[in-house]
Design a protein around this motif. Structure first.
Motif, short mmCIF file in Angstrom:
data_model
loop_
_atom_site.label_atom_id
_atom_site.label_comp_id
_atom_site.label_asym_id
_atom_site.label_seq_id
_atom_site.Cartn_x
_atom_site.Cartn_y
_atom_site.Cartn_z
N SER A 123 0.85 -1.18 0.00
CA SER A 123 0.00 0.00 0.00
C SER A 123 0.89 1.24 0.00
O SER A 123 1.84 1.32 0.78
CB SER A 123 -0.92 0.01 1.22
N GLU A 124 0.58 2.17 -0.88
CA GLU A 124 1.43 3.35 -1.02
C GLU A 124 1.35 4.26 0.21
O GLU A 124 0.27 4.47 0.78
CB GLU A 124 1.02 4.13 -2.27
N SER A 125 2.49 4.79 0.62
CA SER A 125 2.56 5.76 1.71
C SER A 125 3.56 6.85 1.32
O SER A 125 4.39 6.66 0.42
CB SER A 125 2.99 5.08 3.02
N SER A 126 3.50 7.98 2.01
CA SER A 126 4.38 9.10 1.68
C SER A 126 5.78 8.87 2.26
O SER A 126 5.93 8.42 3.39
CB SER A 126 3.81 10.41 2.24
N ALA A 127 6.77 9.19 1.46
CA ALA A 127 8.16 9.04 1.89
C ALA A 127 8.64 10.31 2.59
O ALA A 127 8.17 11.42 2.32
CB ALA A 127 9.04 8.74 0.69
N SER A 128 9.58 10.15 3.48
CA SER A 128 10.19 11.29 4.18
C SER A 128 11.37 11.79 3.35
O SER A 128 12.48 11.23 3.41
CB SER A 128 10.65 10.87 5.58
N THR A 129 11.14 12.80 2.57
CA THR A 129 12.18 13.38 1.72
C THR A 129 12.22 14.89 1.96
O THR A 129 11.37 15.45 2.64
CB THR A 129 11.92 13.09 0.23
N ALA A 130 13.20 15.53 1.36
CA ALA A 130 13.39 16.97 1.56
C ALA A 130 13.47 17.67 0.20
O ALA A 130 13.76 17.05 -0.83
CB ALA A 130 14.66 17.24 2.36
N SER A 131 13.20 18.98 0.25
CA SER A 131 13.37 19.78 -0.96
C SER A 131 14.85 19.81 -1.35
O SER A 131 15.74 19.92 -0.49
CB SER A 131 12.86 21.20 -0.72
N GLY A 161 15.76 -3.30 0.46
CA GLY A 161 14.60 -4.09 0.08
C GLY A 161 13.33 -3.77 0.82
O GLY A 161 12.27 -4.32 0.49
N ASP A 162 13.38 -2.87 1.79
CA ASP A 162 12.20 -2.52 2.57
C ASP A 162 11.61 -1.23 2.02
O ASP A 162 12.31 -0.24 1.84
CB ASP A 162 12.58 -2.35 4.05
N TYR A 163 10.31 -1.26 1.75
CA TYR A 163 9.63 -0.09 1.18
C TYR A 163 9.53 1.02 2.22
O TYR A 163 9.04 0.83 3.32
CB TYR A 163 8.23 -0.51 0.71
N LYS A 164 9.99 2.23 1.85
CA LYS A 164 10.01 3.36 2.76
C LYS A 164 9.04 4.47 2.38
O LYS A 164 8.90 5.44 3.13
CB LYS A 164 11.42 3.93 2.84
N GLY A 165 8.40 4.34 1.24
CA GLY A 165 7.42 5.35 0.87
C GLY A 165 7.59 5.81 -0.57
O GLY A 165 8.53 5.43 -1.27
N THR A 166 6.65 6.64 -0.99
CA THR A 166 6.63 7.17 -2.36
C THR A 166 6.58 8.68 -2.30
O THR A 166 5.82 9.27 -1.52
CB THR A 166 5.41 6.64 -3.13
N ASP A 167 7.40 9.31 -3.12
CA ASP A 167 7.43 10.77 -3.21
C ASP A 167 6.79 11.20 -4.52
O ASP A 167 7.21 10.75 -5.60
CB ASP A 167 8.88 11.27 -3.14
N ARG A 168 5.74 12.04 -4.44
CA ARG A 168 5.06 12.55 -5.64
C ARG A 168 5.23 14.06 -5.78
O ARG A 168 4.63 14.67 -6.66
CB ARG A 168 3.57 12.21 -5.59
N THR A 169 6.03 14.69 -4.93
CA THR A 169 6.23 16.15 -4.98
C THR A 169 7.15 16.50 -6.15
O THR A 169 8.26 15.97 -6.26
CB THR A 169 6.84 16.66 -3.67
#
Length: 302
Positions: free
Chosen positions: A15-23, A87-95
């Motif tokens: 299931s898709e979740s938001s990733a912790s990323t930065a600008s 190999g562990d899913y950490k999230g998806t970034d769509r920004t």
């Protein structure tokens, strides 16, 4: 992620979740500071015989520069990046825009734009067993990037296979045509059958995180081996239907003519003369060629 049990081993559905990323723009400024400030400090330290400080600055600056530079990635509109760690899913970034994440994160970019595909022509047996050829046009897009990447092996190939399977299912559910217009048919009910094909595809593709925006048939015809026979059948049924309409109209006109002749006392007709007039009128009204009038100077009884 959640576990789903279906009568066997537990299957993991992503299931898709938001990733912790930065600008990426703040990190870009920091990168420029390192790029300019590091050599400047190294030169300044070297001029003052601070060789150890200059060397440390060079090493630390190079490592920091590489560390920051590896973490950059760029996202255009309607694109997504799936981020994993060992190999562990950490999230998806769509920004959209310039983005940055830790260098050790693995980034997989995929498109979430609408895709248009026209399937190959396939041969299907309709509800009555007649072989027909079908092809469909489908507009689809990824809605859940985690499912698309982790729950199926190749989501684009999966879409192609499921389109063919859905077309076969819908094609075998209805007859190609119904000349009595009493059934839902593939040829006569495009909108209804197309909507059912879309629902069938959505149900089949949701396991891959894909939805269908639009679909319809681009090719629908009898197979080559029976096309000629079906064409003759259609022509024969059309001729029969036309004849039936013509006879019904002719009978009504004859009935109207006899009623008006009797009502206005134009002529007295016994049964034999009435039968003769009916025969002549039916020939005139139902004949395919122009009639030739014959003047009868005698009597029907001579």
């Amino acid at each position: 992620m959640s576990d789903i049990k279906s009568g066997g081993p537990a299957l993991r559905q992503s299931s898709e979740s938001s990733a912790s990323t930065a600008s990426g723009y703040g990190m870009l400024i920091l990168l420029l500071v390192i790029l300019v400030g590091g050599p400047a400090f190294g030169i300044w330290a070297a001029q003052r015989n601070m060789d150890a400080a200059a060397g440390i600055t060079l090493v630390v600056g190079s490592i920091a520069f590489a560390f920051i530079a590896i973490g950059f990635y760029l996202l255009q509109p309607n694109q997504a990046v799936v981020i994993t760690l060992f190999g562990d899913y950490k999230g998806t970034d769509r920004t959209t825009g310039l983005r940055w994440t830790w260098p050790w994160m693995i980034k997989k970019k995929l498109s979430v734009r609408a895709n248009n595909i026209i399937s190959e022509r396939i041969k299907v047996n309709d509800l009555r067993g007649n072989p027909i050829e079908m092809a469909a046009q489908v507009v689809w897009r990824v809605t859940d990037s985690a499912q698309a990447l982790f729950d199926v092996d190749d989501y684009k190939a999966f879409v192609n296979v499921q389109i063919e399977a859905a077309v076969r299912t819908i094609g075998s559910r209805y007859p190609y045509d119904d000349f009595e217009h009493q059934e839902v048919t593939l040829r006569g009910n495009h909108d209804q059958v197309g909507a059912e094909l879309r629902l069938e595809l959505i149900e089949r593709l949701k396991v891959a995180g894909i939805t269908v925006d639009e679909c319809g048939f681009t090719h629908l015809a009898y197979a080559q081996e029976i096309a000629g026979a079906m064409l003759r059948r259609q022509q024969a049924q059309a001729v029969v239907a036309a004849r039936q309409t013509l006879v019904e109209g002719a009978v009504g006109m004859v009935e109207m003519a006899l009623d008006q002749l009797s009502a206005k006392n134009v002529v007295e007709l016994d049964d034999e003369r009435r039968a003769a007039m009916v025969s002549n009128l039916m020939v005139v009204l139902c004949g395919e060629r122009d009639t030739q009038p014959i003047v009868n100077a005698g009597s029907l009884y001579q």
